[in-house]
Write an enzyme that holds these catalytic residues in place. Structure first.
Site, PDB file in Angstrom:
ATOM      1  N   GLU A   1       2.176   6.322  -7.253  1.00 10.36           N
ATOM      2  CA  GLU A   1       1.490   7.064  -7.800  1.00 10.36           C
ATOM      3  C   GLU A   1       1.531   8.483  -7.752  1.00 10.36           C
ATOM      4  OE1 GLU A   1      -2.386   5.914  -5.963  1.00 10.36           O
ATOM      5  OE2 GLU A   1      -1.728   3.747  -6.328  1.00 10.36           O
TER       6      GLU A   1
ATOM      7  N   TYR B   1       0.912  -1.155   0.117  1.00 10.46           N
ATOM      8  CA  TYR B   1       0.011   0.001   0.060  1.00 10.46           C
ATOM      9  C   TYR B   1       0.861   1.318   0.029  1.00 10.46           C
ATOM     10  CZ  TYR B   1      -4.100   2.846   1.156  1.00 10.46           C
ATOM     11  OH  TYR B   1      -4.885   3.920   1.348  1.00 10.46           O
TER      12      TYR B   1
END
Length: 243
Positions: free
Chosen positions: A172, A165
């Protein structure tokens, strides 16, 4: 947030609560969800194998996104069906919608639209993270629907995210950051005044807002998953407010 994982039952519950009691999903709904999750597991597995083969053959990550983009776009866009699935499984429409749309945003409006960043290492980072996450997630849902969930799949579902995560979020954010100079230079997706609609939109500043939105969202979703991990793997009773 693109890398986050919705918990609860997602696509994988064959039961949902109604008036305090559990009721099983219909046979047709269960069959469709099994098919969907098997297809998505297979799709992301194909994507993962293609990425590994590309790197072994080329010895570089350059050109990897272009090589796998059709498969990525198809299966990530296909995930829009998960919003529809919220009508039959115990999952938040809002959470699912945000997560799926944010992934599609990263694929279509960042990586696809801004070709200059496709060879960035950060793109490969979030692609690898997404691939491992989705193979684990969809296989978890599939086995859960079949009522034959191997412990390793369950363990992987609630442990891999601890590293994946944050790594995915980093990929990103770095990708969006790398896109900013090109967006500012070209003015892509922006609407300047004056125009017949009398509105303006600056995609450059929109992306900056998106980046800042990770600050409040990431901790909430990450710690939610940690609480779910304790509940599922360790049997802790956790009381949370309804959404």
């Amino acid at each position: 947030m693109a890398s986050s994982e919705e918990d609860g039952s997602g696509n994988g519950s064959v039961e949902e609560k109604e008036n305090g009691k559990k009721r099983s999903l219909g046979a047709l709904a269960t069959a469709w969800l099994i098919f969907y999750n098997v297809a998505m597991t297979a799709g992301w597995l194909v994507l993962g194998i293609a990425m590994v083969r590309f790197y072994i053959q080329k010895g570089t990550h350059r050109g990897l996104f272009r090589s796998v983009q059709k498969t990525l776009k198809f299966f990530q866009t296909f995930a829009l069906l998960e919003v529809v699935h919220c009508a039959v499984v115990r999952t938040s429409v809002l959470v699912t919608g945000v997560q799926v749309s944010s992934r599609i945003f990263m694929v279509w409006f960042i990586a696809h639209s801004i070709k200059q960043i496709q060879n960035e290492e950060s793109v490969i980072l979030f692609l690898v993270v997404w691939t491992v996450t989705e193979i684990t997630r969809y296989s978890f849902y599939t086995f859960n629907l079949l009522n034959h969930l191997p412990y390793f799949i369950k363990w992987a579902r609630y442990n891999f995210f601890i590293i994946l995560y944050p790594a995915g979020v980093a990929g990103e954010l770095l990708t969006i950051y790398a896109a900013l100079p090109y967006v500012k230079k070209t003015g892509m997706f922006s609407l300047r005044l004056p125009n017949k609609y009398n509105v303006s939109f600056d995609y450059y500043y929109f992306l900056i807002i998106v980046m800042f939105s990770y600050i409040p969202l990431f901790p909430q979703l990450y710690f939610h998953m940690l609480r779910q991990r304790r509940k599922v793997l360790h049997g802790e009773v956790i009381v949370e407010k309804d959404d």
